[in-house]
Design an enzyme around this catalytic site. Sequence first.
Site: not given
Length: 252
Positions: A26-28, A30-31, A73-74
């Site tokens: 998780d977090g690609n 936001r990165w 869900e993506n």
Amino acid sequence: MSNAAAPATEGPDRSDAPAHVAIIMDGNGRWAAARGLPRAEGHRRGVEALRRVVRASHELGIRYLTIFSFSSENWSRPASEIGDLFGLLRRFIRNDLASLHRDGVKVRIIGERDGLESDICALLNEAEELTRDNSRLTLVVAFNYGSRQEIAKAAQKLAREVAEGRRDPATIDAETLGAHLDAPDIPDPDLIIRTSGEQRLSNFLMWQAAYSELVFVPIHWPDFDKAALEGAIAEFARRERRFGGLVAKTAS
């Protein structure tokens, strides 16, 4: 990949490592946002992190590594982002499959393939077929996967067996249902890691996670590396796993 070299077969003996580690990557986005970069760049850097972690998993003696690659869900994400994610998957398999095979990595895919583009299905099948006899590390890719959907599909299989007279419903228990999940031969994860600081499973391996240790790390996935994996394993090693029971007391 007919030119792939013969794979290695054995890994190092590291008895302190969990046998099966699962990761919610998780977090690609936001990165990337924190650096003023497009989300696609975050996903690309996430693939680089995956390469590091696959290599580190072997070095640390992990036998099974499961990654949450694409959630069912993506599909609600923008079409352009979904296209970027699928493009990365295509490039990863085409560019990395031969080296994974050489390194003795077995690739397994869990999730729903119905409705996927034909070339994606062909690549997933190729990855599994080429590496099926490898045994150094099993890389389980959860693609178009949702745990609720997996459990519902297992229940449907059992319902068909009952309807066709092949199973007595009184014989259905937790072990029976578990045997009808996507990969019943793979042991449940000992450790589940989620990056980016979020603290939830997000419909990932909910059945298999019954007795898993959960470690949530604050860094975003593109920054995850061997040191971060070692830190999560160190936290795992400090836990007392009870599996629903009590920890045995040592005699004084």
